[in-house]
Design a protein around this motif. Structure first.
Motif, PDB file in Angstrom:
ATOM      1  N   VAL A  95       0.888  -1.169   0.000  1.00 45.67           N
ATOM      2  CA  VAL A  95       0.000   0.000   0.000  1.00 45.67           C
ATOM      3  C   VAL A  95       0.917   1.207   0.000  1.00 45.67           C
ATOM      4  CG1 VAL A  95      -1.921   1.156   1.109  1.00 45.67           C
ATOM      5  CG2 VAL A  95      -1.646  -1.320   1.377  1.00 45.67           C
ATOM      6  N   GLN A  96       1.494   1.507  -1.150  1.00 44.19           N
ATOM      7  CA  GLN A  96       2.608   2.452  -1.181  1.00 44.19           C
ATOM      8  C   GLN A  96       2.215   3.863  -1.533  1.00 44.19           C
ATOM      9  OE1 GLN A  96       4.892   4.163  -3.322  1.00 44.19           O
ATOM     10  NE2 GLN A  96       6.656   4.080  -1.960  1.00 44.19           N
ATOM     11  N   LYS A  97       1.229   4.024  -2.377  1.00 50.86           N
ATOM     12  CA  LYS A  97       0.833   5.358  -2.799  1.00 50.86           C
ATOM     13  C   LYS A  97      -0.672   5.525  -2.600  1.00 50.86           C
ATOM     14  CE  LYS A  97       4.665   5.666  -6.047  1.00 50.86           C
ATOM     15  NZ  LYS A  97       5.535   6.353  -5.072  1.00 50.86           N
ATOM     16  N   ILE A  98      -1.054   6.644  -1.996  1.00 48.80           N
ATOM     17  CA  ILE A  98      -2.448   6.865  -1.619  1.00 48.80           C
ATOM     18  C   ILE A  98      -2.873   8.263  -2.045  1.00 48.80           C
ATOM     19  CG2 ILE A  98      -4.133   6.721   0.263  1.00 48.80           C
ATOM     20  CD1 ILE A  98      -1.987   5.282   1.936  1.00 48.80           C
ATOM     21  N   ALA A  99      -4.073   8.366  -2.599  1.00 49.96           N
ATOM     22  CA  ALA A  99      -4.657   9.658  -2.975  1.00 49.96           C
ATOM     23  C   ALA A  99      -5.706  10.047  -1.941  1.00 49.96           C
ATOM     24  CB  ALA A  99      -5.274   9.583  -4.365  1.00 49.96           C
ATOM     25  N   PHE A 100      -5.584  11.261  -1.411  1.00 46.99           N
ATOM     26  CA  PHE A 100      -6.472  11.728  -0.349  1.00 46.99           C
ATOM     27  C   PHE A 100      -7.206  13.003  -0.752  1.00 46.99           C
ATOM     28  CE2 PHE A 100      -3.137   9.473   2.001  1.00 46.99           C
ATOM     29  CZ  PHE A 100      -3.857   8.740   2.937  1.00 46.99           C
ATOM     30  N   LEU A 101      -8.409  13.140  -0.226  1.00 51.42           N
ATOM     31  CA  LEU A 101      -9.121  14.411  -0.195  1.00 51.42           C
ATOM     32  C   LEU A 101      -8.960  14.978   1.213  1.00 51.42           C
ATOM     33  CD1 LEU A 101     -12.339  13.289  -2.080  1.00 51.42           C
ATOM     34  CD2 LEU A 101     -10.598  14.842  -2.948  1.00 51.42           C
ATOM     35  N   PRO A 102      -9.082  16.301   1.369  1.00 57.89           N
ATOM     36  CA  PRO A 102      -8.831  16.895   2.690  1.00 57.89           C
ATOM     37  C   PRO A 102      -9.931  16.625   3.704  1.00 57.89           C
ATOM     38  CG  PRO A 102      -9.498  18.574   1.111  1.00 57.89           C
ATOM     39  CD  PRO A 102      -9.315  17.301   0.330  1.00 57.89           C
ATOM     40  N   ALA A 103      -9.641  16.972   4.942  1.00 56.98           N
ATOM     41  CA  ALA A 103     -10.610  16.817   6.025  1.00 56.98           C
ATOM     42  C   ALA A 103     -11.888  17.570   5.686  1.00 56.98           C
ATOM     43  CB  ALA A 103     -10.014  17.345   7.324  1.00 56.98           C
ATOM     44  N   GLY A 104     -13.010  16.986   6.095  1.00 55.45           N
ATOM     45  CA  GLY A 104     -14.288  17.654   5.894  1.00 55.45           C
ATOM     46  C   GLY A 104     -14.913  17.436   4.542  1.00 55.45           C
ATOM     47  N   THR A 105     -14.309  16.584   3.708  1.00 52.98           N
ATOM     48  CA  THR A 105     -14.871  16.327   2.385  1.00 52.98           C
ATOM     49  C   THR A 105     -16.220  15.619   2.510  1.00 52.98           C
ATOM     50  OG1 THR A 105     -12.698  16.193   1.324  1.00 52.98           O
ATOM     51  CG2 THR A 105     -14.532  15.123   0.197  1.00 52.98           C
ATOM     52  N   PRO A 106     -17.277  16.137   1.885  1.00 48.28           N
ATOM     53  CA  PRO A 106     -18.597  15.492   1.962  1.00 48.28           C
ATOM     54  C   PRO A 106     -18.593  14.100   1.343  1.00 48.28           C
ATOM     55  CG  PRO A 106     -18.779  17.755   1.127  1.00 48.28           C
ATOM     56  CD  PRO A 106     -17.318  17.404   1.128  1.00 48.28           C
ATOM     57  N   ASP A 107     -19.486  13.254   1.810  1.00 46.39           N
ATOM     58  CA  ASP A 107     -19.552  11.875   1.329  1.00 46.39           C
ATOM     59  C   ASP A 107     -19.754  11.809  -0.176  1.00 46.39           C
ATOM     60  OD1 ASP A 107     -19.233  11.080   3.923  1.00 46.39           O
ATOM     61  OD2 ASP A 107     -21.312  10.434   4.214  1.00 46.39           O
ATOM     62  N   GLU A 108     -20.593  12.715  -0.720  1.00 46.25           N
ATOM     63  CA  GLU A 108     -20.881  12.620  -2.145  1.00 46.25           C
ATOM     64  C   GLU A 108     -19.653  12.937  -3.000  1.00 46.25           C
ATOM     65  OE1 GLU A 108     -22.610  16.647  -0.741  1.00 46.25           O
ATOM     66  OE2 GLU A 108     -22.441  14.573  -0.007  1.00 46.25           O
ATOM     67  N   VAL A 109     -18.780  13.824  -2.514  1.00 44.96           N
ATOM     68  CA  VAL A 109     -17.545  14.113  -3.252  1.00 44.96           C
ATOM     69  C   VAL A 109     -16.585  12.933  -3.138  1.00 44.96           C
ATOM     70  CG1 VAL A 109     -15.534  15.632  -3.415  1.00 44.96           C
ATOM     71  CG2 VAL A 109     -17.792  16.595  -2.960  1.00 44.96           C
ATOM     72  N   ARG A 110     -16.450  12.414  -1.932  1.00 47.22           N
ATOM     73  CA  ARG A 110     -15.599  11.235  -1.723  1.00 47.22           C
ATOM     74  C   ARG A 110     -16.022  10.097  -2.635  1.00 47.22           C
ATOM     75  NH1 ARG A 110     -17.287   8.355   3.452  1.00 47.22           N
ATOM     76  NH2 ARG A 110     -18.929   7.778   1.962  1.00 47.22           N
ATOM     77  N   ASP A 111     -17.323   9.810  -2.669  1.00 43.79           N
ATOM     78  CA  ASP A 111     -17.803   8.671  -3.442  1.00 43.79           C
ATOM     79  C   ASP A 111     -17.739   8.929  -4.940  1.00 43.79           C
ATOM     80  OD1 ASP A 111     -18.282   7.204  -1.146  1.00 43.79           O
ATOM     81  OD2 ASP A 111     -20.310   7.963  -0.927  1.00 43.79           O
ATOM     82  N   THR A 112     -17.794  10.189  -5.337  1.00 48.35           N
ATOM     83  CA  THR A 112     -17.617  10.514  -6.748  1.00 48.35           C
ATOM     84  C   THR A 112     -16.196  10.193  -7.199  1.00 48.35           C
ATOM     85  OG1 THR A 112     -19.308  12.249  -6.677  1.00 48.35           O
ATOM     86  CG2 THR A 112     -17.676  12.374  -8.452  1.00 48.35           C
ATOM     87  N   TYR A 113     -15.218  10.552  -6.371  1.00 46.30           N
ATOM     88  CA  TYR A 113     -13.828  10.217  -6.685  1.00 46.30           C
ATOM     89  C   TYR A 113     -13.621   8.705  -6.675  1.00 46.30           C
ATOM     90  CZ  TYR A 113     -11.543  14.803  -6.802  1.00 46.30           C
ATOM     91  OH  TYR A 113     -11.118  16.051  -7.174  1.00 46.30           O
ATOM     92  N   ALA A 114     -14.206   8.029  -5.680  1.00 44.76           N
ATOM     93  CA  ALA A 114     -14.052   6.572  -5.609  1.00 44.76           C
ATOM     94  C   ALA A 114     -14.629   5.912  -6.852  1.00 44.76           C
ATOM     95  CB  ALA A 114     -14.724   6.033  -4.350  1.00 44.76           C
ATOM     96  N   ALA A 115     -15.782   6.399  -7.306  1.00 44.57           N
ATOM     97  CA  ALA A 115     -16.402   5.840  -8.504  1.00 44.57           C
ATOM     98  C   ALA A 115     -15.533   6.089  -9.730  1.00 44.57           C
ATOM     99  CB  ALA A 115     -17.794   6.441  -8.702  1.00 44.57           C
ATOM    100  N   ALA A 116     -14.926   7.274  -9.787  1.00 44.31           N
ATOM    101  CA  ALA A 116     -14.069   7.598 -10.933  1.00 44.31           C
ATOM    102  C   ALA A 116     -12.834   6.711 -10.965  1.00 44.31           C
ATOM    103  CB  ALA A 116     -13.674   9.074 -10.880  1.00 44.31           C
ATOM    104  N   PHE A 117     -12.179   6.542  -9.811  1.00 42.53           N
ATOM    105  CA  PHE A 117     -11.007   5.668  -9.770  1.00 42.53           C
ATOM    106  C   PHE A 117     -11.397   4.216 -10.029  1.00 42.53           C
ATOM    107  CE2 PHE A 117      -8.635   9.028  -7.315  1.00 42.53           C
ATOM    108  CZ  PHE A 117      -7.537   9.078  -8.165  1.00 42.53           C
TER     109      PHE A 117
END
Length: 358
Positions: A277-299
């Motif tokens: 688990v060497q490289k990780i992409a993060f969104l900052p603190a406080g990111t709403p669930d819908e934005v998080r899940d949009t990125y997850a769906a895209a990846f």
């Protein structure tokens, strides 16, 4: 979570339903993907590989621009990201094992907390150690003929991901003198190319992108990979470099090197934390669930492209990509080691390099 369960979870990621994802639209926006290393290393190649693919899959097809913030072995950028908060979903941050290790070791320069961040994608990698042609001619699958050579190695720092090769070479009985202070592994490769270093290692993406050319030109000789993990947590040959022996194999063939005991257990613990688990992409603190899940769906869409396996093997290697909840589980696995492994490495750092983390 075990490695076996973690790998299995790749196919079980739960994503938000389509109606909620449709609420997020990045049309006309620019997403900044900040990398806390120089533009010459493996993290740069990793982000530059994924960025255009991500742009194709995010709603609105925004522009994804990779920016670099090197310094203090990546802790400068990570400390900066810790202070960022969600605004509109246009900030992404990428870390590597060299960001994880100072956190794991309690480095006093660390002012960031992984649990505060929102992981949306994580991927594994491997690493290849290589020698200059003169010394490489003496490598016969063991380090027995390398023990009387004084090597020079360009290093980001002993508390970074470099501790994996530094400890491995010491276990093999090799004399490797690190020159600390480089900003990324790409800078270490440049030292090697200029003859200022005589031994080097690169993560898979950087090796594929540049160091492999040195081998093809006869300017470098591969020594070993760190290996990969099978579903049961055993070290096996790296799927990207199956023709190369692993450190475990070279250690087993080298006089005085043991693949059991405190040193081996500590090395393996930090290898597991730093590479699968060497490289990780993060969104900052406080990111709403819908934005998080949009990125997850895209990846998720990126890793499921029909051509992904082929293009990834040439650019970043053949490794698992975790998204959504699997990315969170992978992050947890990559940011924890046993107290015994931490104590061993802490003592080794002090004895070998005078580095005190107390």
């Amino acid at each position: 979570m075990t490695i076996k369960n973690l790998v299995s979870s790749v196919a079980l990621t739960t994503l938000l339903a389509a109606p909620a994802l449709a609420e997020v639209d990045f049309s006309g926006k620019t997403i900044e993907w900040v990398i806390p290393f120089s533009e010459t290393g493996g993290s740069a190649k990793w982000a530059n590989f994924f960025a255009p693919l991500l742009a194709e899959e995010l709603p609105g097809n925004p522009t994804v621009v990779v920016k670099f913030m090197p310094g203090a072995g990546s802790t400068k950028g990570a400390n900066w990201f810790q202070e960022q908060e969600h605004e509109d979903g246009t900030l992404l941050f990428g870390t590597s094992g060299s960001t994880q290790f100072p956190y794991l070791l309690g480095d006093p320069r660390v002012r960031y907390e992984y649990s505060d961040w929102t992981p949306v994608m994580a991927s594994g990698t491997g690493g290849v150690a290589y020698l200059n042609p003169e010394d490489g001619a003496k490598f016969d699958g063991t380090a027995n003929n390398l023990k009387d050579i004084d090597f020079i190695y360009g290093s980001q720092g002993a508390t970074r991901l470099d501790l994996v090769p530094l400890l491995a070479w010491e276990m093999l009985g090799m004399n490797v003198e690190p020159v600390f202070g480089i900003k990324g592994r790409g800078d270490g490769r440049l030292m090697f190319e200029r003859g200022e270093a005589t031994i080097d290692y690169q993560t898979s993406s950087s090796y594929l992108g540049a160091a492999a050319d040195l081998v093809a030109q006869g300017k470098a000789v591969p020594m070993m990979t760190w290996g990969a993990l099978d579903a049961d947590g055993n070290i096996v040959r790296d799927p990207t470099f199956p023709e190369m022996p692993t450190f475990k194999e070279v250690c087993e063939a080298t006089e005085g090197c043991e693949t059991s005991g405190e040193a081996w257990d500590a090395w393996k613990a930090f290898f597991v934390a730093g590479f699968p688990v060497q490289k990780i992409a993060f969104l900052p603190a406080g990111t709403p669930d819908e934005v998080r899940d949009t990125y997850a769906a895209a990846f998720d869409a990126v890793r499921n492209r029909a051509d992904f396996a082929e293009i990834a093997s040439k650019r970043v290697g053949k490794y698992d990509v975790f998204v959504g909840e699997s990315a969170r589980a992978a992050t947890d696995a990559g940011t924890s080691v046993s107290s015994g492994a931490k104590d061993f490495v802490t003592n080794w750092l002090k004895e070998a390099y005078g580095v005190s983390l107390n």
